[in-house]
Design a protein around this motif. Structure first.
Motif, PDB file in Angstrom:
ATOM      1  N   MET A  28       0.846  -1.192   0.000  1.00 10.87           N
ATOM      2  CA  MET A  28       0.000   0.000   0.000  1.00 10.87           C
ATOM      3  C   MET A  28       0.881   1.242   0.000  1.00 10.87           C
ATOM      4  N   ALA A  29       0.632   2.163  -0.902  1.00  9.98           N
ATOM      5  CA  ALA A  29       1.441   3.369  -1.021  1.00  9.98           C
ATOM      6  C   ALA A  29       1.188   4.303   0.151  1.00  9.98           C
ATOM      7  N   ILE A  30       2.150   5.142   0.439  1.00  7.45           N
ATOM      8  CA  ILE A  30       2.021   6.126   1.503  1.00  7.45           C
ATOM      9  C   ILE A  30       0.950   7.147   1.136  1.00  7.45           C
ATOM     10  N   GLU A  31       0.066   7.426   2.081  1.00  3.55           N
ATOM     11  CA  GLU A  31      -0.996   8.396   1.839  1.00  3.55           C
ATOM     12  C   GLU A  31      -0.421   9.808   1.777  1.00  3.55           C
ATOM     13  N   ARG A  32      -0.993  10.626   0.897  1.00  2.00           N
ATOM     14  CA  ARG A  32      -0.505  11.993   0.725  1.00  2.00           C
ATOM     15  C   ARG A  32      -0.586  12.806   2.023  1.00  2.00           C
ATOM     16  N   GLU A  33      -1.648  12.599   2.808  1.00  2.00           N
ATOM     17  CA  GLU A  33      -1.811  13.406   4.025  1.00  2.00           C
ATOM     18  C   GLU A  33      -0.789  13.060   5.109  1.00  2.00           C
ATOM     19  N   ASP A  34      -0.077  11.940   4.915  1.00  2.00           N
ATOM     20  CA  ASP A  34       0.955  11.548   5.880  1.00  2.00           C
ATOM     21  C   ASP A  34       2.333  12.098   5.526  1.00  2.00           C
ATOM     22  N   VAL A  35       2.407  12.884   4.461  1.00  2.00           N
ATOM     23  CA  VAL A  35       3.697  13.384   3.975  1.00  2.00           C
ATOM     24  C   VAL A  35       3.768  14.900   4.123  1.00  2.00           C
ATOM     25  N   CYS A  36       4.881  15.375   4.667  1.00  2.00           N
ATOM     26  CA  CYS A  36       5.164  16.804   4.684  1.00  2.00           C
ATOM     27  C   CYS A  36       6.232  17.095   3.636  1.00  2.00           C
ATOM     28  N   ILE A  37       5.929  17.994   2.717  1.00  2.00           N
ATOM     29  CA  ILE A  37       6.909  18.443   1.727  1.00  2.00           C
ATOM     30  C   ILE A  37       7.667  19.618   2.342  1.00  2.00           C
ATOM     31  N   LEU A  38       8.936  19.403   2.636  1.00  3.58           N
ATOM     32  CA  LEU A  38       9.754  20.431   3.280  1.00  3.58           C
ATOM     33  C   LEU A  38      10.635  21.116   2.229  1.00  3.58           C
ATOM     34  N   ALA A  81       8.478   5.807  -2.120  1.00  2.00           N
ATOM     35  CA  ALA A  81       8.180   4.371  -2.182  1.00  2.00           C
ATOM     36  C   ALA A  81       9.071   3.527  -1.274  1.00  2.00           C
ATOM     37  N   PRO A  82      10.386   3.743  -1.221  1.00  2.00           N
ATOM     38  CA  PRO A  82      11.218   2.907  -0.341  1.00  2.00           C
ATOM     39  C   PRO A  82      10.859   3.034   1.138  1.00  2.00           C
ATOM     40  N   LEU A  83      10.346   4.203   1.565  1.00  2.00           N
ATOM     41  CA  LEU A  83       9.936   4.367   2.968  1.00  2.00           C
ATOM     42  C   LEU A  83       8.772   3.430   3.284  1.00  2.00           C
ATOM     43  N   ASP A  84       7.882   3.267   2.317  1.00  2.00           N
ATOM     44  CA  ASP A  84       6.738   2.366   2.495  1.00  2.00           C
ATOM     45  C   ASP A  84       7.188   0.913   2.570  1.00  2.00           C
ATOM     46  N   GLU A  85       8.383   0.634   2.034  1.00  2.81           N
ATOM     47  CA  GLU A  85       8.905  -0.740   2.017  1.00  2.81           C
ATOM     48  C   GLU A  85       9.896  -1.002   3.151  1.00  2.81           C
ATOM     49  N   GLY A  86      10.007  -0.053   4.088  1.00  2.00           N
ATOM     50  CA  GLY A  86      10.840  -0.290   5.264  1.00  2.00           C
ATOM     51  C   GLY A  86      12.128   0.508   5.348  1.00  2.00           C
ATOM     52  N   ALA A  87      12.427   1.336   4.346  1.00  2.00           N
ATOM     53  CA  ALA A  87      13.639   2.156   4.403  1.00  2.00           C
ATOM     54  C   ALA A  87      13.467   3.276   5.417  1.00  2.00           C
ATOM     55  N   ASP A  88      14.590   3.717   5.988  1.00  2.00           N
ATOM     56  CA  ASP A  88      14.564   4.835   6.923  1.00  2.00           C
ATOM     57  C   ASP A  88      14.871   6.160   6.245  1.00  2.00           C
ATOM     58  N   HIS A  89      15.676   6.092   5.190  1.00  2.91           N
ATOM     59  CA  HIS A  89      16.182   7.311   4.575  1.00  2.91           C
ATOM     60  C   HIS A  89      16.387   7.079   3.085  1.00  2.91           C
ATOM     61  N   ASN A 149      24.155   5.603  12.704  1.00  2.57           N
ATOM     62  CA  ASN A 149      23.028   4.974  13.393  1.00  2.57           C
ATOM     63  C   ASN A 149      22.522   3.722  12.683  1.00  2.57           C
ATOM     64  N   ASP A 150      23.255   3.303  11.636  1.00  5.11           N
ATOM     65  CA  ASP A 150      22.936   2.066  10.917  1.00  5.11           C
ATOM     66  C   ASP A 150      21.498   2.068  10.393  1.00  5.11           C
ATOM     67  N   LEU A 151      21.073   3.198   9.851  1.00  2.00           N
ATOM     68  CA  LEU A 151      19.740   3.286   9.269  1.00  2.00           C
ATOM     69  C   LEU A 151      19.740   2.668   7.878  1.00  2.00           C
ATOM     70  N   LYS A 152      18.592   2.179   7.468  1.00  4.43           N
ATOM     71  CA  LYS A 152      18.468   1.580   6.141  1.00  4.43           C
ATOM     72  C   LYS A 152      18.320   2.691   5.100  1.00  4.43           C
ATOM     73  N   VAL A 153      19.297   2.766   4.191  1.00  6.34           N
ATOM     74  CA  VAL A 153      19.333   3.833   3.187  1.00  6.34           C
ATOM     75  C   VAL A 153      19.093   3.259   1.794  1.00  6.34           C
ATOM     76  N   VAL A 154      18.283   3.967   1.022  1.00 11.10           N
ATOM     77  CA  VAL A 154      18.053   3.607  -0.376  1.00 11.10           C
ATOM     78  C   VAL A 154      18.386   4.828  -1.228  1.00 11.10           C
ATOM     79  N   VAL A 155      19.114   4.610  -2.312  1.00 11.85           N
ATOM     80  CA  VAL A 155      19.474   5.695  -3.230  1.00 11.85           C
ATOM     81  C   VAL A 155      18.660   5.551  -4.509  1.00 11.85           C
ATOM     82  N   ILE A 156      17.973   6.629  -4.889  1.00  6.98           N
ATOM     83  CA  ILE A 156      17.107   6.625  -6.071  1.00  6.98           C
ATOM     84  C   ILE A 156      17.614   7.659  -7.073  1.00  6.98           C
ATOM     85  N   PRO A 157      17.905   7.269  -8.317  1.00 10.78           N
ATOM     86  CA  PRO A 157      18.281   8.272  -9.330  1.00 10.78           C
ATOM     87  C   PRO A 157      17.124   9.232  -9.584  1.00 10.78           C
TER      88      PRO A 157
END
Length: 312
Positions: free
Chosen positions: A1-11, A101-109, A184-192
């Protein structure tokens, strides 16, 4: 399930971005993002008024510098997910879903990699080369190759932000975020992601001055994250200096010329270099022990949370 728009803050951190901030906010609103937060560095060109008119929440930062703005903004955001990008129009809102998308799949950053497919003219050859050098130096100092540690397009979970101890006030903030993520050993995903040429606004970066500050930050933060690299580099330089001076002393000795003060200096330099390197080795051992202890505590905490949920 994709992240809902209302749960996201665009900074969006801004400083004199009146030419680009309105279309940027409009693009995000058309995509369904309603929580758009502009943290402004006291612009004088009408950026604040334009952002408010476009429907964004705007706060003027209390201090100076991009790092100060971002740290202050993080403390004011309540949404569980944050998508951060510069307000200069170089990053594309169309990449937002791919970044989240990676945050929805368990990534931290998530880091948006500009260097893989940036537009022609978006980065000079000097900037492109400098970014690659900095990424390699970061890998040597902190043990991870993140492809584009200076990217301003990033996505976070609120939970992961709470684990970052951020203090940098200027453009070094992206470097510090990368260091803290690795530490802090966070799970990182890099997206082009797309990186566009600046649409007429002058850059605030100075390649040599800011490059020096970033490299200095990478090295300085290694004192805690990688003490063997930090102290080992100092120790190696002192030892090499002592060795070169020793070669000169020995050469002079074969010429029947005694250099007693230089001989003493040679010994002191080599001894100091070896001792500082030993400090780095000891620090590395303590850090490894600390990380193992932290991992064990994390496992215990997870087990306690599972037990608590079962009891409920």
């Amino acid at each position: 399930m994709a992240i809902e728009r209302e749960d996201v803050c665009i900074l969006i951190p801004t400083l004199n971005e009146v030419l680009t901030i309105t279309p940027l906010i409009q693009d995000f609103r058309e995509m369904g993002f309603d929580h758009i937060f502009v943290i402004d560095g006291n612009s004088t060109d009408g950026t604040v008024q334009a952002a408010e008119a476009a429907g964004a929440r705007v706060v003027r930062q209390s201090g100076k510098g991009k790092g100060t703005a971002i740290i202050e903004a993080f403390s004011l955001i309540e949404e569980p997910y944050i998508l951060m990008l510069d307000g200069d129009g170089t990053y594309a809102p169309s990449d937002a879903d791919r970044m989240l998308a990676p945050l929805d799949e368990g990534a931290d950053h998530v880091i948006g990699d500009r260097l893989t497919a940036c537009d022609e003219g978006a980065l000079t050859r000097l900037n492109h080369f400098g970014n690659h050098v900095i990424n390699v130096l970061f890998k040597w100092a902190h043990g991870a190759y993140l492809q584009d540690i200076l990217s301003g397009y990033r996505a976070f979970t609120q939970e992961s932000l709470e684990r970052l101890n951020l203090k940098e006030t200027g453009f070094e903030i992206e470097t510090e975020i990368a260091v803290e993520v690795v530490r802090n050993d966070l799970k990182v995903v890099v997206i082009p992601v797309s990186y566009c040429e600046r649409p007429g606004t002058p850059t605030k970066l100075h390649p040599f001055r800011d490059g020096y500050k970033i490299i200095r930050t990478i090295y300085r933060l290694a004192k805690v994250a990688n003490p063997l690299f930090y102290f080992g580099l100092i120790g190696m330089l002192l030892t090499v200096a002592g060795g070169l001076l020793g070669v000169y002393v020995v050469y002079e000795w074969f010429q029947n010329i005694e250099r007693i003060p230089m001989t003493i200096l040679t010994v002191l330099l080599i001894m100091a270099g070896l001792m500082i390197t030993m400090f780095g080795l000891l620090g590395d051992l303590f850090l490894a022990f600390h990380r193992e202890t932290t991992q064990e505590l994390k496992k215990v905490r997870e087990e306690l949370e599972k037990l608590k949920r079962k009891m409920e």
